[in-house]
Design a protein around this motif. Structure first.
Motif, PDB file in Angstrom:
ATOM      1  N   GLY A  34       3.469  -1.997   7.326  1.00  0.00           N
ATOM      2  CA  GLY A  34       4.505  -1.841   8.331  1.00  0.00           C
ATOM      3  C   GLY A  34       4.097  -2.371   9.687  1.00  0.00           C
ATOM      4  O   GLY A  34       2.901  -2.466   9.988  1.00  0.00           O
ATOM      5  N   TYR A  36       4.573  -1.369  13.587  1.00  0.00           N
ATOM      6  CA  TYR A  36       4.898  -0.246  14.450  1.00  0.00           C
ATOM      7  C   TYR A  36       4.837  -0.720  15.892  1.00  0.00           C
ATOM      8  O   TYR A  36       4.158  -1.690  16.205  1.00  0.00           O
ATOM      9  CB  TYR A  36       3.892   0.888  14.238  1.00  0.00           C
ATOM     10  CG  TYR A  36       3.828   1.382  12.813  1.00  0.00           C
ATOM     11  CD1 TYR A  36       3.105   0.698  11.854  1.00  0.00           C
ATOM     12  CD2 TYR A  36       4.500   2.545  12.428  1.00  0.00           C
ATOM     13  CE1 TYR A  36       3.043   1.141  10.537  1.00  0.00           C
ATOM     14  CE2 TYR A  36       4.450   3.002  11.122  1.00  0.00           C
ATOM     15  CZ  TYR A  36       3.713   2.287  10.178  1.00  0.00           C
ATOM     16  OH  TYR A  36       3.665   2.738   8.884  1.00  0.00           O
ATOM     17  N   LEU A  46       8.070   3.203  13.842  1.00  0.00           N
ATOM     18  CA  LEU A  46       8.140   2.131  12.865  1.00  0.00           C
ATOM     19  C   LEU A  46       9.240   1.153  13.264  1.00  0.00           C
ATOM     20  O   LEU A  46      10.362   1.558  13.537  1.00  0.00           O
ATOM     21  CB  LEU A  46       8.433   2.698  11.483  1.00  0.00           C
ATOM     22  CG  LEU A  46       8.623   1.671  10.367  1.00  0.00           C
ATOM     23  CD1 LEU A  46       7.285   1.033  10.008  1.00  0.00           C
ATOM     24  CD2 LEU A  46       9.258   2.318   9.142  1.00  0.00           C
ATOM     25  N   ALA A  49       9.102  -2.362   7.693  1.00  0.00           N
ATOM     26  CA  ALA A  49       8.132  -2.150   6.625  1.00  0.00           C
ATOM     27  C   ALA A  49       8.456  -3.072   5.459  1.00  0.00           C
ATOM     28  O   ALA A  49       9.613  -3.491   5.283  1.00  0.00           O
ATOM     29  CB  ALA A  49       8.132  -0.693   6.174  1.00  0.00           C
ATOM     30  N   TYR A  97       2.108   1.417   5.215  1.00  0.00           N
ATOM     31  CA  TYR A  97       3.330   2.199   5.268  1.00  0.00           C
ATOM     32  C   TYR A  97       3.350   3.116   4.054  1.00  0.00           C
ATOM     33  O   TYR A  97       3.297   2.649   2.915  1.00  0.00           O
ATOM     34  CB  TYR A  97       4.559   1.304   5.273  1.00  0.00           C
ATOM     35  CG  TYR A  97       5.842   2.079   5.271  1.00  0.00           C
ATOM     36  CD1 TYR A  97       6.607   2.191   4.116  1.00  0.00           C
ATOM     37  CD2 TYR A  97       6.271   2.735   6.422  1.00  0.00           C
ATOM     38  CE1 TYR A  97       7.770   2.929   4.111  1.00  0.00           C
ATOM     39  CE2 TYR A  97       7.446   3.472   6.421  1.00  0.00           C
ATOM     40  CZ  TYR A  97       8.183   3.568   5.257  1.00  0.00           C
ATOM     41  OH  TYR A  97       9.335   4.307   5.255  1.00  0.00           O
ATOM     42  N   PRO A  98       3.387   4.423   4.288  1.00  0.00           N
ATOM     43  CA  PRO A  98       3.301   5.114   5.570  1.00  0.00           C
ATOM     44  C   PRO A  98       1.968   4.848   6.299  1.00  0.00           C
ATOM     45  O   PRO A  98       0.984   4.448   5.673  1.00  0.00           O
ATOM     46  CB  PRO A  98       3.401   6.589   5.190  1.00  0.00           C
ATOM     47  CG  PRO A  98       3.991   6.614   3.814  1.00  0.00           C
ATOM     48  CD  PRO A  98       3.503   5.363   3.157  1.00  0.00           C
ATOM     49  N   ARG A  99       1.982   5.073   7.570  1.00  0.00           N
ATOM     50  CA  ARG A  99       0.806   4.805   8.393  1.00  0.00           C
ATOM     51  C   ARG A  99      -0.380   5.635   7.928  1.00  0.00           C
ATOM     52  O   ARG A  99      -0.228   6.752   7.427  1.00  0.00           O
ATOM     53  CB  ARG A  99       1.112   5.130   9.861  1.00  0.00           C
ATOM     54  CG  ARG A  99       1.410   6.598  10.119  1.00  0.00           C
ATOM     55  CD  ARG A  99       1.803   6.841  11.557  1.00  0.00           C
ATOM     56  NE  ARG A  99       3.130   6.350  11.862  1.00  0.00           N
ATOM     57  CZ  ARG A  99       3.667   6.382  13.079  1.00  0.00           C
ATOM     58  NH1 ARG A  99       2.975   6.862  14.100  1.00  0.00           N
ATOM     59  NH2 ARG A  99       4.882   5.930  13.292  1.00  0.00           N
ATOM     60  N   ARG A 100      -1.578   5.069   8.100  1.00  0.00           N
ATOM     61  CA  ARG A 100      -2.817   5.760   7.739  1.00  0.00           C
ATOM     62  C   ARG A 100      -3.717   5.836   8.967  1.00  0.00           C
ATOM     63  O   ARG A 100      -4.002   4.812   9.589  1.00  0.00           O
ATOM     64  CB  ARG A 100      -3.547   5.014   6.629  1.00  0.00           C
ATOM     65  CG  ARG A 100      -2.781   4.918   5.319  1.00  0.00           C
ATOM     66  CD  ARG A 100      -3.613   4.220   4.264  1.00  0.00           C
ATOM     67  NE  ARG A 100      -2.846   3.939   3.048  1.00  0.00           N
ATOM     68  CZ  ARG A 100      -3.328   3.289   1.997  1.00  0.00           C
ATOM     69  NH1 ARG A 100      -4.586   2.872   2.001  1.00  0.00           N
ATOM     70  NH2 ARG A 100      -2.563   3.070   0.940  1.00  0.00           N
TER      71      ARG A 100
END
Length: 114
Positions: A34, A36, A46, A49, A97-100
């Protein structure tokens, strides 16, 4: 995976920019990724993505103006931004995505003047 963003700059409203996210490691192609962005005084959000297979999702604020894409052979993700608005001004980051947590790079600054 290490992520490095580039391509930001100063542009007038209505202009275009293309951001790149270069990824190291051999697992880039199997991960959803993604773009952001974080504007001054606001939370990181976001923008767009893309799945490993190329399915895309956009925030309503950028839909129709931004295009996310990826080149798995080059371990690179892109964000084509057209019809830029002053409210697009932010630091842009790439991440999973999802963010880590722990995968944020330095980001690339995008400034849109009116």
């Amino acid at each position: 995976v290490q992520l490095v963003e580039s391509g930001g700059g100063l542009v007038q409203a209505g202009g275009s920019l293309r951001l790149s996210c270069a990824a190291s490691g051999r697992t880039f192609s199997i991960n959803a990724m993604g773009w952001y962005r974080q504007a001054p005084g606001k939370q990181r959000e976001l923008a767009a993505a893309i799945s490993s297979g190329g399915a895309t999702h956009y925030a309503d604020s950028v839909k129709g103006r931004f295009t996310i894409s990826r080149d798995n052979a080059k371990n690179t993700m892109y964000l084509q931004m057209n019809s830029l608005k002053p409210e697009d001004t932010a630091v842009y980051y790439c991440n999973h995505y999802p963010r880590r947590p722990g995968y944020w790079g330095q980001g690339t600054q995008v400034t849109v003047s009116s």
